[in-house]
Design an enzyme around this catalytic site. Sequence first.
Site, mmCIF file in Angstrom:
data_model
loop_
_atom_site.group_PDB
_atom_site.id
_atom_site.type_symbol
_atom_site.label_atom_id
_atom_site.label_comp_id
_atom_site.label_asym_id
_atom_site.label_seq_id
_atom_site.Cartn_x
_atom_site.Cartn_y
_atom_site.Cartn_z
ATOM 1 N N HIS A 99 -4.573 -0.526 3.230
ATOM 2 C CA HIS A 99 -5.455 -0.414 4.389
ATOM 3 C C HIS A 99 -5.018 -1.383 5.475
ATOM 4 O O HIS A 99 -4.118 -2.193 5.275
ATOM 5 C CB HIS A 99 -6.930 -0.587 4.006
ATOM 6 N N HIS B 276 -6.312 -4.035 7.089
ATOM 7 C CA HIS B 276 -6.706 -5.445 7.267
ATOM 8 C C HIS B 276 -5.483 -6.369 7.285
ATOM 9 O O HIS B 276 -4.507 -6.153 6.564
ATOM 10 C CB HIS B 276 -7.684 -5.884 6.172
ATOM 11 N N ASP C 48 -4.729 -9.201 6.119
ATOM 12 C CA ASP C 48 -4.217 -9.839 4.904
ATOM 13 C C ASP C 48 -3.519 -8.834 3.979
ATOM 14 O O ASP C 48 -3.142 -9.157 2.861
ATOM 15 C CB ASP C 48 -5.338 -10.588 4.157
ATOM 16 N N HIS C 49 -3.322 -7.609 4.478
ATOM 17 C CA HIS C 49 -2.581 -6.583 3.727
ATOM 18 C C HIS C 49 -1.374 -6.075 4.505
ATOM 19 O O HIS C 49 -0.464 -5.488 3.925
ATOM 20 C CB HIS C 49 -3.519 -5.419 3.366
ATOM 21 N N HIS D 62 -14.367 0.589 1.720
ATOM 22 C CA HIS D 62 -14.039 -0.728 2.283
ATOM 23 C C HIS D 62 -13.579 -0.529 3.736
ATOM 24 O O HIS D 62 -14.053 -1.206 4.648
ATOM 25 C CB HIS D 62 -12.958 -1.369 1.430
ATOM 26 N N ASP E 116 -8.276 -3.179 -1.807
ATOM 27 C CA ASP E 116 -9.611 -3.773 -1.813
ATOM 28 C C ASP E 116 -10.692 -2.752 -2.173
ATOM 29 O O ASP E 116 -11.839 -2.888 -1.749
ATOM 30 C CB ASP E 116 -9.935 -4.386 -0.432
ATOM 31 N N HIS F 228 -6.966 -9.033 -4.624
ATOM 32 C CA HIS F 228 -7.594 -10.357 -4.550
ATOM 33 C C HIS F 228 -7.983 -10.907 -5.919
ATOM 34 O O HIS F 228 -8.379 -10.146 -6.808
ATOM 35 C CB HIS F 228 -8.850 -10.322 -3.670
HETATM 36 FE FE FE Z 1 -8.188 -7.984 1.537
HETATM 37 ZN ZN ZN Z 2 -9.538 -5.642 3.116
#
Ligand code: FE
Ligand code: ZN
Length: 254
Positions: free
Chosen positions: A55, A57, A59-60, A113, A132, A170
């Site tokens: 996805h 975001h 942090d990905h 998410h 996530d 995570h």
């Molecule tokens: Fe994440």
């Molecule tokens: Zn995420």
Amino acid sequence: MLEIIQIPVLTDNYIYLLNDPVSGETAVVDPALAQPLLDLLAKKGWRLTYILNTHHHWDHVGGNLELKEKTGCNIIAAQLDIDRTPGIDIGVRDGDFVSLGEHKASVIATPGHTIGHVVYYFAKDDALFCGDTLFVMGCGRLFEGSAVQMWTSLQKLKVLPSSTRIYCTHEYTQANGHFALSVEPDNLQLQRKMIEVADLRLINKPTVPSTIGDEKATNPFFREDSRSLQKNLGLENQSSVSVFTELRKRKDSF
Ligand code: FE
Ligand code: ZN
């Protein structure tokens, strides 16, 4: 055999590097950062073929552009996120396949998410890269989708073979487990799992991957059908979706 290397980065993220030794094809799932991967690729002598994003975001996808620039890899992500995935080359939809040599992953859309969230399921390798959507003893927060969407997405993962390894992005396990115990304190497998998890975290070891089988026994978001869970929530004989919705709501303020 697909070689899978787990790389802990940032506070609690995992990046996964996958290599098919036969074809030499290599992929990275959800690179939050580029540098640790560039170092590891150089050390292994591997050339990056693909980035697989679950996805959009940061942090990905944070390492997407630098990795693409330095390795010439192709970036695969949800077609729905074509406008918000840095450097995307190939947009995928539910039911599509992605191949790494002979290793084939099916793309499963799991909105909740985020709306465009996808997971990559390598059936023959018994491995699910679920971003996530599903966490060990938990599930992703609903940033864009509805509870019904997330519940429907989780049902698609719940039916995968019990032996399927869950590679989520995570290390949220211990906090998730505390919530799980709060709603199902008498679940013996959950109690046992929490002891194992505490031992692992004490020596800073990952609790990921888990398995679908383990999740069915311990993850409240996979256990809406459990009588004792329903009873503890005061939602006996309610639909799975309403139990799920209540669980998600409680977890948000736990
Ligand atoms: Fe994440
Ligand atoms: Zn995420």
